[in-house]
Design a protein around this motif. Structure first.
Motif, PDB file in Angstrom:
ATOM      1  N   ALA A   1      16.458  -0.972  -4.443  1.00 39.49           N
ATOM      2  CA  ALA A   1      14.788  -1.438  -4.610  1.00 39.49           C
ATOM      3  C   ALA A   1      14.610  -1.940  -6.273  1.00 39.49           C
ATOM      4  N   GLY A   2      14.952  -0.933  -6.930  1.00 45.11           N
ATOM      5  CA  GLY A   2      14.725  -1.195  -8.479  1.00 45.11           C
ATOM      6  C   GLY A   2      15.298  -2.199  -8.894  1.00 45.11           C
ATOM      7  N   PHE A   3      16.570  -2.693  -8.514  1.00 45.22           N
ATOM      8  CA  PHE A   3      17.054  -3.986  -8.996  1.00 45.22           C
ATOM      9  C   PHE A   3      16.492  -5.084  -8.814  1.00 45.22           C
ATOM     10  N   TYR A   4      15.617  -4.914  -7.641  1.00 43.88           N
ATOM     11  CA  TYR A   4      14.702  -6.021  -7.060  1.00 43.88           C
ATOM     12  C   TYR A   4      13.379  -5.925  -7.819  1.00 43.88           C
ATOM     13  N   GLY A   5      12.987  -5.023  -8.841  1.00 47.88           N
ATOM     14  CA  GLY A   5      11.775  -4.814  -9.341  1.00 47.88           C
ATOM     15  C   GLY A   5      10.696  -4.280  -8.380  1.00 47.88           C
TER      16      GLY A   5
ATOM     17  N   HIS B   1      18.441   4.386 -15.913  1.00 43.84           N
ATOM     18  CA  HIS B   1      18.210   5.906 -15.252  1.00 43.84           C
ATOM     19  C   HIS B   1      19.730   6.103 -14.580  1.00 43.84           C
TER      20      HIS B   1
ATOM     21  N   ASN C   1      17.578   2.964  -5.819  1.00 42.97           N
ATOM     22  CA  ASN C   1      18.139   1.836  -7.115  1.00 42.97           C
ATOM     23  C   ASN C   1      18.088   0.491  -6.470  1.00 42.97           C
TER      24      ASN C   1
ATOM     25  N   ALA D   1      13.699  -3.147 -13.202  1.00 40.91           N
ATOM     26  CA  ALA D   1      15.206  -3.057 -12.951  1.00 40.91           C
ATOM     27  C   ALA D   1      16.036  -2.492 -13.902  1.00 40.91           C
TER      28      ALA D   1
ATOM     29  N   THR E   1      15.952   1.108 -13.909  1.00 40.28           N
ATOM     30  CA  THR E   1      16.609   1.506 -12.855  1.00 40.28           C
ATOM     31  C   THR E   1      18.146   1.620 -13.261  1.00 40.28           C
ATOM     32  N   VAL E   2      18.913   0.640 -13.872  1.00 41.48           N
ATOM     33  CA  VAL E   2      19.914   0.602 -14.509  1.00 41.48           C
ATOM     34  C   VAL E   2      20.042   1.960 -15.440  1.00 41.48           C
TER      35      VAL E   2
END
Ligand SMILES: Nc1ncnc2c1ncn2[C@@H]1O[C@H](COP(=O)(O)OP(=O)(O)OP(=O)(O)O)[C@@H](O)[C@H]1O
Ligand SMILES: [Mg+2]
Lengths: 319, 259
Positions: A105-109, B16, A103, B10, B13-14
């Motif tokens: 990493a996800g926040f960083y795209g 999900h 997650n 992003a 991700t949020v």
């Protein structure tokens, strides 16, 4: 042209709501590739400074540039360059380490496939592979701290900031953390570290800033700081108690207890002469060690000096 | 990697993470509203409703209250989802994971709002499903029905977000639902038509935003409404813009989140 510094801190100020002035105009820079120690006693303002660099704290004045990018004016772009290991635990205890990392990493795209690869890699480096799919609250204190390092690596930052990463971590793990961070630094990542284990800073860091009461009281290279240490204090274990202490030129000798003496002498003084004199007086030294770590001795002096403006003749750091 | 694809990752991700949270604690997120609403249907719809007779033309009381109760479930659950999830993140400090990331404020806000909207709509579907055991409904205007539930969920997600941002302790996120949300919902025409009220209550009721959501939705399902439906949509969109703008402003300033 020299490369742009990894970090330029320019006259940063912070007054918290309620009036605590945590930073009173702090400036320093960290060059690319450096391993930089940010030291200071409790409440000095280290975490506040790191909070501003990571945008968790709004500065009251001044600015910081990360690889030339302004934290205050181009926040999003600046954050892309940083990895943060905060002082306090700040992950969801009910999530699993693997998900926490992916997650993040996800926040960083970062695309999910890459994120999964990195999560596996950095959890393994932090010896957390077997805990990757358990709820984070079941990890031990030291494991939780390692999880925060793995998480900070997910965006493979150019500047890694660690706020007391080794607090409460056992010796063995601490050593392996040092090795890891040292390796990251050798591979080109700039590292800023705060710690209260001064031997850790002495071993790892090349440059140093000491902050106290919101002001920088020392900012130099570790080598030249250590060179400032003009006196050293050793503890000597002796074979038999001595009745009277001999007077030896240039040294101050004190009794600590029956079988231990403390000797303070200038760094320029020849130690052989000390031992010759002790032998002449029939004192047999069994072993010898530094009373405190060298940086510790300096640290106390710098901080005390900054406080009452009166340098003490002999440093007597409480170990 | 372009900025927009990074933002999209992003956002996913949020969302999900929010959906995983809803599913992980489904006994707290999906079951309680189903039970509460079943009780409403049994008591008000079947037991009491059978003695009330028809309201607003040829609809049974049960048919009349179903849209209101579904809307009520949607808004309370959207609101509850975002307050507990976002305040939990603040309280547990893991909101910092997002705050130190390069993710723009609007992505974070949209992610949380979408998550809460999903919860609201999921509960809405469950409640509607239960309702069909008690009565039959022909949806008259599908687009108006869909539009009103989505807008209702978004409005209350945004309101809940603002509540969570300003909340300092768990009590603060219980206060608003108890003292504002519940009274407004009960007085928002869920159980009665405002045409049954005398003045000044009838006019006063029109200041209640929930009235417009309930009536727009009821119009979508049954084809009847106490208020002008176009005007209802204007009111709802107005609230989205107002609350969304305010949330974004708060988030950008870091109020309640950054020290
Ligand atoms: N959120 C806050 N609100 C008000 N005052 C604060 C806040 N955070 C820190 N302070 C105050 O600011 C000063 C600096 O605190 P800071 O956490 O930056 O110190 P530190 O150098 O990191 O200390 P430590 O080594 O104990 O972690 C302290 O006086 C502290 O009480
Ligand atoms: Mg600190």
């Amino acid at each position: 042209m020299s490369p742009v510094p990894a970090l330029v801190v320019d006259n940063l100020r912070k007054t918290y709501e309620g009036g605590v002035e945590a930073l009173k105009g702090v400036s320093f820079r960290v060059e690319q590739g450096d391993f930089f120690a940010l030291l200071g006693p409790n409440g000095a303002g280290k975490s506040t400074l790191i909070g501003i660099l990571s945008s968790l704290v709004n500065a009251s004045g001044g600015d910081a540039h990360i690889f030339g990018v302004s934290v205050r004016k181009q926040r999003n772009a600046a954050m892309r360059l940083i990895g943060l290991v905060p002082q306090e635990l700040n992950f969801n205890q009910f999530e699993k380490p693997f998900d926490i990392c992916v997650n993040e990493a996800g926040f960083y795209g970062i695309p999910r496939a890459v994120a999964i690869e990195r999560a596996e890699k950095y959890l393994a480096t932090m010896s957390l592979s077997d805990k990757a799919h358990e709820q984070a609250r079941r990890l031990s204190g030291g494991m939780k701290r390692r999880l925060m390092i793995a998480r900070a690596m997910m965006n493979e930052p150019k500047l890694l900031i660690l706020d007391e990463p080794t607090a409460g971590v056992d010796i063995e793990i601490r050593r392996s953390m040092w090795q890891f961070i040292d390796g990251i630094n050798a591979a080109g990542t700039t590292v800023i570290l705060t710690t209260h284990y001064l031997e850790e800073a002495e071993q790892l860091c090349r440059n140093i800033a000491i902050i106290d009461h919101g002001t920088i009281v020392e900012n130099t290279s570790m080598r030249s700081l250590l060179a400032k240490l003009d006196i050293e204090t050793f503890v000597l274990d002796i074979a038999a108690p001595v009745a009277t202490l001999p007077a030896i030129d240039g040294c101050t000798l004190r009794r600590r207890d029956e079988r231990r003496l403390e000797v303070t002498l200038p760094r320029t003084q020849n130690i052989n002469a000390l031992f010759a004199a002790l032998s002449a007086h029939g004192i047999t030294v069994i072993s010898m060690r530094n009373k405190t770590n060298r940086l510790e001795e300096l640290f106390v002096r710098v901080v005390e000096h900054g406080r009452d403006d009166a340098p003490r003749a002999t440093a007597e750091a409480g170990a | 990697m372009s900025q927009s694809s990074a933002n999209l990752i992003a956002l996913k991700t949020v969302v999900h993470r929010e959906i995983m949270r809803i599913l992980r604690i489904w006994t707290q997120t999906l079951i309680p509203p189903a039970i509460t609403m079943t009780l409403y249907f049994v008591i008000f719809g079947t037991l009491i409703g059978s003695r009330i007779g028809s309201i607003s033309g040829h609809f049974t009381y049960m048919q009349f209250i179903v849209p209101g109760l579904v809307m009520m479930a949607i808004i309370t659950n959207s609101y509850g989802n975002i307050t507990s999830s976002f305040f939990g993140a603040k309280f547990g400090r893991y909101v910092e994971e997002m705050l130190v990331s390069p993710m723009p404020a609007w992505v974070m806000l949209t992610g949380y709002v979408l998550g809460a909207t999903v919860r609201g709509l999921a509960v809405g579907v469950i409640v509607l499903g239960i309702a069909l055991f008690f009565t039959s409904l022909d949806i008259q205007h599908p687009l108006i029905t869909a539009g009103s539930v989505v807008l209702g969920a978004v409005i209350f997600s945004l309101a809940g977000f603002i509540n969570a941002v300003f909340a300092k302790k768990f009590d603060d996120i219980a206060l608003v639902p108890t003292f504002i949300l519940t009274p407004l919902t009960y007085l928002g025409g869920v159980f009665y038509s405002i045409n049954m009220l005398g003045e000044p209550w009838r006019t006063l009721s029109k200041a209640n935003p929930i009235l417009y959501m309930v009536n727009a939705f009821r119009y979508g399902v049954l084809g009847i409404s106490d208020v002008n439906v176009a005007w209802s949509f204007v009111v709802m969109i107005g609230f989205v813009v107002l609350l969304g703008g305010f949330s974004l402003w708060v988030l950008k300033r870091g109020i309640g989140l950054r020290s």
